[in-house]
Design an enzyme around this catalytic site. Structure first.
Site, short mmCIF file in Angstrom:
data_model
loop_
_atom_site.label_atom_id
_atom_site.label_comp_id
_atom_site.label_asym_id
_atom_site.label_seq_id
_atom_site.Cartn_x
_atom_site.Cartn_y
_atom_site.Cartn_z
N SER A 127 0.83 -1.21 0.00
CA SER A 127 0.00 0.00 0.00
C SER A 127 0.86 1.25 0.00
CB SER A 127 -0.88 -0.01 1.27
OG SER A 127 -1.51 1.24 1.47
N TYR A 152 -1.93 -0.98 11.13
CA TYR A 152 -2.21 -1.55 9.80
C TYR A 152 -1.07 -1.19 8.84
CZ TYR A 152 -3.69 -1.85 5.02
OH TYR A 152 -3.71 -2.11 3.67
N LYS A 156 2.10 -3.56 6.78
CA LYS A 156 2.49 -3.58 5.36
C LYS A 156 4.00 -3.37 5.23
CE LYS A 156 -1.45 -4.45 3.59
NZ LYS A 156 -1.72 -5.79 3.03
#
Ligand code: NAD
Ligand code: WQD
Length: 344
Positions: A127, A152, A156
């Site tokens: 992302s 979150y 990644k």
């Protein structure tokens, strides 16, 4: 003999669109999904669209033995596309351990199982969140990785490091990490699309639900940012264009065309659009008036980020082709479909 691909999270938003494109390109797809954020009937919709029913295994990627059994049940899987993850930024702040377990252990299981089953490569869903607020725009793959704004986003970043370290340790697998910007829209058939659980956190599902009258009004989180109209800017990419990038990346891995064992690509349009511009574009593209208000800023929001997609364009031979107008029309048609089906 069709090449077999395992798609984790394949009944999810991006995964389901990617399964359709993989099947359209002649791949045989096996979906693994625990249905924690999607429905099994997405498999029916995929079949309706592509004419081929993908295999579906209701398995949790955290279940090592369960995943081992899937690879054994479908011998000859050549590649994995790993979409399965928890992805709600706000929820990750409230439940960090759920996110670290789900998003890290699911990948670790795959990286351990792939060599055991002679799987050649993996495509990982990364992302643009790894960049934080870039210092220079548009942002390239060489931009520094910034301290994550949420657990979150941190998963990644850590996932990318886990992949690199695994390959550095001598693992035979190849990897392509695709850093998505903001995927939006739905399949032109309106049979699959984004269907978040509960109140949508992301802009487009909230916007189309407001346009449908499900939500009273859309709150624009801030119009006092350092941008031309004061609202935040993002790179909104059509989910089908994003799905097609995965097919090209998988072809690259299986045809041995990679230049390094681990590669990273920005997958965006290269076009920044503000929230207010997007609202106006939605209204003009669909003819549907939107009820919205300016609200206070949302904590943790990046002010402006959009991709420099030149590396993906030139090296992958992939380019986002769909206009934001056409993209928003697909998002609206999907919302209309959900209403017609009595789903929402
Ligand atoms: P999604 O929630 O629609 O799809 C994820 C799928 O994975 C769901 O079907 C869910 O049921 C499944 N899943 C979750 N944990 C699992 C587990 N342990 N085992 C098996 N299945 C599991 O999300 P999405 O928007 O399609 O995102 C797919 C991937 O792309 C995610 O990794 C996400 O972090 C990443 N991503 C998404 C965006 C975005 O804006 N949607 C942007 C950048 C990156
Ligand atoms: C877009 C813009 C909001 C809702 C997030 C994650 C990212 C990735 C994509 C997983 C922002 C504004 C939104 C609303 C609004 N997910 N907005 N009113 O925040 O760019 O990215 O989803 O990988 O990791 O961070 O997407 O759709 O939430 O917001 O004004 O009701 O819309 O402030 O400027 P975001 P978003």
């Amino acid at each position: 003999m069709k090449k077999r691909i395992l798609v984790t999270g394949g009944t999810g938003y991006i995964g389901s669109h990617t399964v359709v494109e993989l099947q359209n390109s002649g791949y045989e797809v096996i979906i693994v999904d625990n249905l924690s954020n999607s429905r099994a009937d997405v498999v029916d919709s995929i079949e309706q669209i592509s004419g081929t029913r993908p295999a579906f295994e209701h398995v949790d990627c955290l279940d090592y033995a369960g995943m081992d059994a899937v690879f054994a049940k479908y011998p000859g899987i050549q590649g994995v596309i790993h979409f399965a993850a928890s992805k709600a930024v706000g929820e990750s702040v409230e439940k960090p351990l759920l996110y670290y377990r789900n998003n890290l252990v699911s990948l670790i299981n795959l990286l351990e199982l792939m060599p055991k089953h002679d799987v050649k490569g993996i495509i990982f869903s990364s992302s643009c969140t790894v960049y934080g607020q870039p210092d220079v725009l548009p942002v390239t793959e060489q931009a520094p990785i910034k301290a994550a704004e949420s657990p979150y986003g941190n998963t990644k970043q850590i996932n990318e490091e886990i992949i690199r370290d695994t390959i550095k340790s001598g693992s035979p697998i190849s990897a392509i990490m695709l850093r998505y910007f903001n995927p939006i829209g739905a399949h032109p058939s309106a049979l699959i699309g984004e269907l978040p659980n509960g109140v949508p956190q992301n802009l487009i599902p909230y916007l189309t639900q407001t346009a449908m009258g499900i939500r009273e009004k859309l709150s624009v989180f801030g119009d006092d940012y350092d941008t031309p109209d004061g609202s935040c800017i993002r790179d909104y990419i059509y989910v089908v264009d994003l799905a097609k990038a995965h097919v090209i990346a998988m072809n690259r891995i299986l045809e041995g065309k990679q230049k390094q064992q681990a590669e990273v690509f920005n997958v965006g349009t290269g076009r920044g659009l503000s929230v207010l511009e997007l609202i106006k574009t939605f209204e003009s593209a669909t003819g549907v008036k939107l009820n919205y208000q300016i609200a206070p800023r949302r904590a943790g929001d990046i002010v402006k980020v959009w991709a420099d997609p030149a590396y993906a364009n030139n090296e992958l031979g992939w380019k986002a082709e769909t206009s934001v107008e056409d993209t928003l029309r697909t998002a609206w048609q999907w919302q209309v479909h959900l209403r017609e089906k009595g789903i929402m």
